[in-house]
Write a protein that holds these residues in place. Structure first.
Motif, short mmCIF file in Angstrom:
data_model
loop_
_atom_site.label_atom_id
_atom_site.label_comp_id
_atom_site.label_asym_id
_atom_site.label_seq_id
_atom_site.Cartn_x
_atom_site.Cartn_y
_atom_site.Cartn_z
N UNK A 112 0.84 -1.20 0.00
CA UNK A 112 0.00 0.00 0.00
C UNK A 112 0.88 1.25 0.00
N UNK A 113 1.92 1.25 0.83
CA UNK A 113 2.83 2.40 0.92
C UNK A 113 3.57 2.61 -0.40
N UNK A 114 3.98 1.51 -1.04
CA UNK A 114 4.65 1.61 -2.35
C UNK A 114 3.68 2.15 -3.40
N UNK A 115 2.44 1.66 -3.36
CA UNK A 115 1.41 2.15 -4.29
C UNK A 115 1.20 3.66 -4.11
N UNK A 116 1.17 4.09 -2.85
CA UNK A 116 0.95 5.51 -2.57
C UNK A 116 2.12 6.34 -3.11
N UNK A 117 3.35 5.82 -2.93
CA UNK A 117 4.51 6.56 -3.46
C UNK A 117 4.43 6.68 -4.98
N UNK A 118 4.00 5.62 -5.64
CA UNK A 118 3.77 5.68 -7.10
C UNK A 118 2.68 6.69 -7.43
N UNK A 119 1.63 6.64 -6.62
CA UNK A 119 0.46 7.49 -6.83
C UNK A 119 0.81 8.97 -6.66
N UNK A 120 1.64 9.28 -5.65
CA UNK A 120 1.94 10.69 -5.36
C UNK A 120 3.09 11.24 -6.20
#
Length: 391
Positions: A112-120
């Motif tokens: 989830x944290x990796x996804x968020x970093x990609x997302x942001x």
């Protein structure tokens, strides 16, 4: 503008709130102001969720939507875009699912944290990533490492996986050039977290602060810790990233210290905590070339202090090494008025499935009742804005 009246401007503070959202906020803080009601509401809500009663819709329409951005990243985007476009306020997407104990849940939080970093990545409105150490591994393992208790062979493997998760996410933040805030937790697990975060800073903060630790400044030993870290950073040639907050586990800390018979790590009074916060803030801003800071505070005096110290040190309002932040749903009078003046401001925006985010929301409600004056100030400002709009 006269500095000491900056936070009284309710028109700017509530620029994003429709009349109905303003009424909802007023109603919620009225409820929170009544401490016995918070206790009853908390118990009833917990029971209703555990019993799978159909309360999620009600929670979503009231407390959840006031304090959270949504159930997932996409759900948060309208709130994020509105704050950034209308109020010049950025967001920190905080996946606020707490208290998990299983390996697959830790992997889920990592992903989830990796996804968020990609997302942001590439989104100006979301300048930071964030996670909690216990989102990546069991509390008990952190505690044993902090206390120096030997780990079993199986626990050694768990610790290795924790270190690996940290490194994966910190490398990702470095590759995306997105600073990463790592939250502080209870003192009896924090030493292990401090050591691991410092290790990540040594690796990824060579040119600038990408990895940020958190100092909870209701602890009287934290400035001393920062000074030691600063000496180490000079030796190893890396920059420090630090989020400073007053802290979120005070009653728990005092109760445990009393129960186990050791001196509490908490400052002796509110005044001592305020002094510790402001002194640490001053130390950081005097060393701004080596320490970047995210100032997490709902305290007006500390916010004015930050403005004053930045002026004294000749630090520009929009210097990327200085951010001020508040929680979504609280202290809009600080966030939106600072942003309107040109300071870097970000709201911590919690999100996640309604039932999983409830422990976080309950802690927020309890915190509000325990911080003297916080709820009263919110109610005064909301009342003032309601009157202004009626006129």
């Amino acid at each position: 503008m006269e500095k000491r009246t900056l936070f009284d401007n309710t028109e700017t503070a509530f620029v994003l709130k429709s009349d109905s959202e303003l009424e909802r906020a007023y109603f919620l803080f009225k409820m929170i102001a009544n401490e016995p009601l918070v206790r009853i509401g908390t118990a009833v809500t917990n029971f209703a969720l555990k019993a799978h009663l159909p309360v999620q819709g009600l929670i979503r329409a009231t407390v959840f939507d006031h304090f959270c951005g949504g159930v997932d990243e996409e759900d948060c985007m309208p709130v994020i875009e509105k704050m950034y476009a209308k109020g010049k306020v950025s967001s920190v997407l905080d996946y606020s699912v707490e208290g998990k104990e299983e390996e697959e849940q830790f992997d889920h939080v990592l992903n989830k944290t990796l996804e968020i970093l990609d997302f942001v990545d590439q989104k100006d409105a979301i300048p930071f990533g964030v996670f909690k150490p216990t989102g990546f591994g069991r509390f008990l393992i952190w505690q044993k490492k902090t206390e120096g208790t030997p780990l079993t062979a199986e626990e050694h493997k768990e610790w290795d996986r924790i270190e690996e998760r940290f490194d994966i996410v910190c490398k990702k933040a470095y590759d995306c050039d997105v600073p990463l805030l790592i939250d502080g937790e209870e003192s009896w697990m924090q030493d292990a977290a401090d050591e691991l975060v410092a290790k990540m800073m040594r690796k990824y903060n060579k040119e600038k602060a990408i990895i940020y630790n958190t100092l909870q400044l209701y602890r009287h030993d934290r400035l001393e810790y920062l000074k030691k870290l600063h000496e180490e950073a000079r030796v190893y040639g890396y920059k420090i990233g630090m989020k400073i907050v007053r802290g979120a586990y005070m009653e728990k800390e005092n109760d445990r210290a009393a129960e186990k018979g050791y001196p509490t790590p908490i400052c002796e009074s509110k005044e001592a905590t305020d002094l510790n916060f402001n002194t640490t803030l001053n130390y950081i801003l005097q060393n701004i070339n080596e320490i970047s800071v995210f100032i997490g505070t709902h305290n007006e005096e500390s916010s004015y202090k930050a403005i004053e110290l930045m002026e004294q040190q000749g630090i520009a309002k929009n210097d990327p090494r200085v951010w001020l932040g508040q929680l979504f749903g609280m202290s809009d009078h600080i966030s939106f008025n600072l942003a309107a003046e040109g300071y870097n401001v970000a709201k911590y925006l919690p999100f996640g499935p309604v039932k999983d985010v409830m422990p976080y929301l309950i802690r927020r409600a309890e915190e509000n009742t325990s911080v003297a004056g916080q709820t009263t100030r919110e109610l005064d400002l909301l009342s003032k804005e309601r009157k202004r709009r009626k006129l």
